[in-house]
Design a protein around this motif. Structure first.
Motif, PDB file in Angstrom:
ATOM      1  N   HIS A 164     -14.365 -22.331   8.853  1.00 15.29           N
ATOM      2  CA  HIS A 164     -13.415 -21.675   7.965  1.00 15.29           C
ATOM      3  C   HIS A 164     -11.980 -21.985   8.375  1.00 15.29           C
ATOM      4  N   ARG A 165     -11.727 -22.048   9.675  1.00 14.38           N
ATOM      5  CA  ARG A 165     -10.381 -22.373  10.144  1.00 14.38           C
ATOM      6  C   ARG A 165     -10.014 -23.804   9.783  1.00 14.38           C
ATOM      7  N   VAL A 166     -10.966 -24.715   9.897  1.00  9.56           N
ATOM      8  CA  VAL A 166     -10.719 -26.107   9.508  1.00  9.56           C
ATOM      9  C   VAL A 166     -10.430 -26.182   8.016  1.00  9.56           C
ATOM     10  N   ALA A 167     -11.213 -25.484   7.211  1.00  8.73           N
ATOM     11  CA  ALA A 167     -10.998 -25.494   5.765  1.00  8.73           C
ATOM     12  C   ALA A 167      -9.612 -24.975   5.419  1.00  8.73           C
ATOM     13  N   THR A 168      -9.197 -23.884   6.061  1.00  3.34           N
ATOM     14  CA  THR A 168      -7.877 -23.308   5.803  1.00  3.34           C
ATOM     15  C   THR A 168      -6.766 -24.282   6.167  1.00  3.34           C
ATOM     16  N   LEU A 169      -6.889 -24.931   7.322  1.00  2.00           N
ATOM     17  CA  LEU A 169      -5.857 -25.866   7.759  1.00  2.00           C
ATOM     18  C   LEU A 169      -5.795 -27.081   6.841  1.00  2.00           C
ATOM     19  N   LEU A 170      -6.935 -27.594   6.404  1.00  2.00           N
ATOM     20  CA  LEU A 170      -6.938 -28.746   5.506  1.00  2.00           C
ATOM     21  C   LEU A 170      -6.196 -28.435   4.212  1.00  2.00           C
ATOM     22  N   LEU A 171      -6.344 -27.213   3.718  1.00  2.00           N
ATOM     23  CA  LEU A 171      -5.664 -26.829   2.487  1.00  2.00           C
ATOM     24  C   LEU A 171      -4.154 -26.767   2.671  1.00  2.00           C
ATOM     25  N   GLU A 172      -3.695 -26.601   3.915  1.00  2.00           N
ATOM     26  CA  GLU A 172      -2.254 -26.505   4.195  1.00  2.00           C
ATOM     27  C   GLU A 172      -1.609 -27.868   4.418  1.00  2.00           C
ATOM     28  N   LEU A 173      -2.404 -28.908   4.638  1.00  2.00           N
ATOM     29  CA  LEU A 173      -1.858 -30.231   4.925  1.00  2.00           C
ATOM     30  C   LEU A 173      -1.333 -30.890   3.657  1.00  2.00           C
ATOM     31  N   GLU A 174      -0.419 -31.841   3.864  1.00  2.00           N
ATOM     32  CA  GLU A 174       0.094 -32.601   2.732  1.00  2.00           C
ATOM     33  C   GLU A 174      -1.054 -33.353   2.064  1.00  2.00           C
ATOM     34  N   HIS A 175      -1.006 -33.416   0.730  1.00  2.00           N
ATOM     35  CA  HIS A 175      -2.096 -34.081   0.020  1.00  2.00           C
ATOM     36  C   HIS A 175      -1.565 -34.734  -1.253  1.00  2.00           C
ATOM     37  N   ARG A 176      -2.311 -35.677  -1.730  1.00  2.00           N
ATOM     38  CA  ARG A 176      -2.047 -36.294  -3.027  1.00  2.00           C
ATOM     39  C   ARG A 176      -3.317 -36.170  -3.838  1.00  2.00           C
ATOM     40  N   ASP A 177      -3.253 -35.391  -4.901  1.00  2.00           N
ATOM     41  CA  ASP A 177      -4.450 -35.032  -5.658  1.00  2.00           C
ATOM     42  C   ASP A 177      -5.431 -34.369  -4.695  1.00  2.00           C
ATOM     43  N   ASP A 178      -6.611 -34.940  -4.523  1.00  2.00           N
ATOM     44  CA  ASP A 178      -7.598 -34.351  -3.615  1.00  2.00           C
ATOM     45  C   ASP A 178      -7.754 -35.168  -2.340  1.00  2.00           C
ATOM     46  N   ARG A 179      -6.826 -36.041  -2.062  1.00  2.00           N
ATOM     47  CA  ARG A 179      -6.901 -36.901  -0.887  1.00  2.00           C
ATOM     48  C   ARG A 179      -5.924 -36.395   0.176  1.00  2.00           C
ATOM     49  N   ILE A 180      -6.406 -36.215   1.393  1.00  2.00           N
ATOM     50  CA  ILE A 180      -5.599 -35.698   2.498  1.00  2.00           C
ATOM     51  C   ILE A 180      -5.476 -36.770   3.571  1.00  2.00           C
ATOM     52  N   ASP A 181      -4.246 -37.047   3.975  1.00  2.00           N
ATOM     53  CA  ASP A 181      -3.983 -37.950   5.095  1.00  2.00           C
ATOM     54  C   ASP A 181      -3.694 -37.087   6.314  1.00  2.00           C
ATOM     55  N   LEU A 182      -4.520 -37.206   7.346  1.00  2.00           N
ATOM     56  CA  LEU A 182      -4.355 -36.379   8.542  1.00  2.00           C
ATOM     57  C   LEU A 182      -3.113 -36.759   9.338  1.00  2.00           C
ATOM     58  N   GLY A 183      -2.511 -37.903   9.040  1.00  2.00           N
ATOM     59  CA  GLY A 183      -1.295 -38.310   9.727  1.00  2.00           C
ATOM     60  C   GLY A 183      -1.517 -38.801  11.143  1.00  2.00           C
ATOM     61  N   GLY A 184      -2.760 -39.089  11.507  1.00  2.00           N
ATOM     62  CA  GLY A 184      -3.075 -39.555  12.853  1.00  2.00           C
ATOM     63  C   GLY A 184      -4.536 -39.319  13.160  1.00  2.00           C
ATOM     64  N   PRO A 185      -4.957 -39.557  14.391  1.00  2.00           N
ATOM     65  CA  PRO A 185      -6.362 -39.349  14.765  1.00  2.00           C
ATOM     66  C   PRO A 185      -6.767 -37.893  14.678  1.00  2.00           C
ATOM     67  N   GLN A 186      -8.069 -37.655  14.546  1.00  2.00           N
ATOM     68  CA  GLN A 186      -8.572 -36.297  14.380  1.00  2.00           C
ATOM     69  C   GLN A 186      -8.271 -35.407  15.577  1.00  2.00           C
TER      70      GLN A 186
END
Length: 236
Positions: A164-186
């Motif tokens: 759930h914490r991962v899901a919440t953080l992913l929603l806060e990251l910059e995105h284009r449409d439904d694609r998320i760039d983590l901006g670096g290694p996991q």
């Protein structure tokens, strides 16, 4: 490696610097004279992803305004655990805690991706801040925001499952449409959550198995079902 430019030259670029200071939400309310003083003293520095802007224990010589990229505040335990406690986005000020209360740095600041910053020398910055109650209140509001985020992070670490914490953080990251760039290694994402890289990988696989996301080759970009991910994150 860090590249430090010469002092910001007078002319068109000085106006760009002044405009960046004027647009910074944490510096709201500065007088024209204070803005001119800061712009006149500012330096520009460029950092590659992974470079350290400052380290815990260093003397505070300046505060910063981020022009491009992202910079994370990071703290380490005596056992070597690393936790990211906040991220500055383009346009925001950071590193001002120890300017307001002179003391050694209490955390690291690291570029999450290539970053360009304005460096504002502490003496000049402090003089400017003292001239404007509105600016001090803006900084106070930012401090309250940071404390709330950190309190939320503590609660999430104690009470909420990692997925759930991962899901919440992913929603806060910059995105284009439904694609998320983590901006670096996991591992950078794992550090922001205060978990091991393997724990993050397990959580991502779990979310993928639920059909909520797809991890692309290399692991740095994801495609997510934002609506379904938001519903999952809120179902606690």
């Amino acid at each position: 490696m860090t590249t430090t430019a010469a002092a910001v030259p007078v002319g068109g670029r000085r106006e760009d610097v002044r405009g960046a200071l004027l647009a910074c939400p944490q510096l709201h309310g500065l007088s024209p004279a204070a803005l001119d003083a800061l712009a006149g003293a500012a330096w520009v520095r460029h950092y590659a992803a992974g470079d350290t802007v400052f380290r815990t224990g260093e003397t505070c010589e300046s505060m910063f305004v981020l022009l491009r990229g992202a910079v994370v505040s990071r703290t380490c335990s005596s056992d070597g655990d690393v936790v990211d406690v906040g991220v500055a986005a383009a346009g925001q000020a950071f590193g001002y805690f120890e300017v307001l209360r002179p003391s050694p740095r209490t955390e690291d600041a690291v570029a999450l991706r290539d970053a360009t910053v304005l460096v504002l020398p502490s003496p000049v910055a402090l003089r400017a801040l003292r001239t404007s109650p509105d600016t001090l209140f803006a900084l106070l509001g930012d401090l309250v925001r940071i404390v709330r985020l950190q309190n939320r992070a503590v609660v999430e670490r104690v009470f909420h499952p990692v997925t759930h914490r991962v899901a919440t953080l992913l929603l806060e990251l910059e995105h284009r449409d439904d694609r998320i760039d983590l901006g670096g290694p996991q591992v950078l994402l794992a550090q922001r959550l205060g978990v091991a890289r393997q724990t993050l990988n397990t959580a991502l696989r779990s979310l993928a198995a639920r059909g909520l996301l797809v991890v692309h080759p290399g692991g740095r970009t994801l495609t997510v079902d934002r609506a379904a991910l938001a519903a999952y994150a809120s179902d606690r």
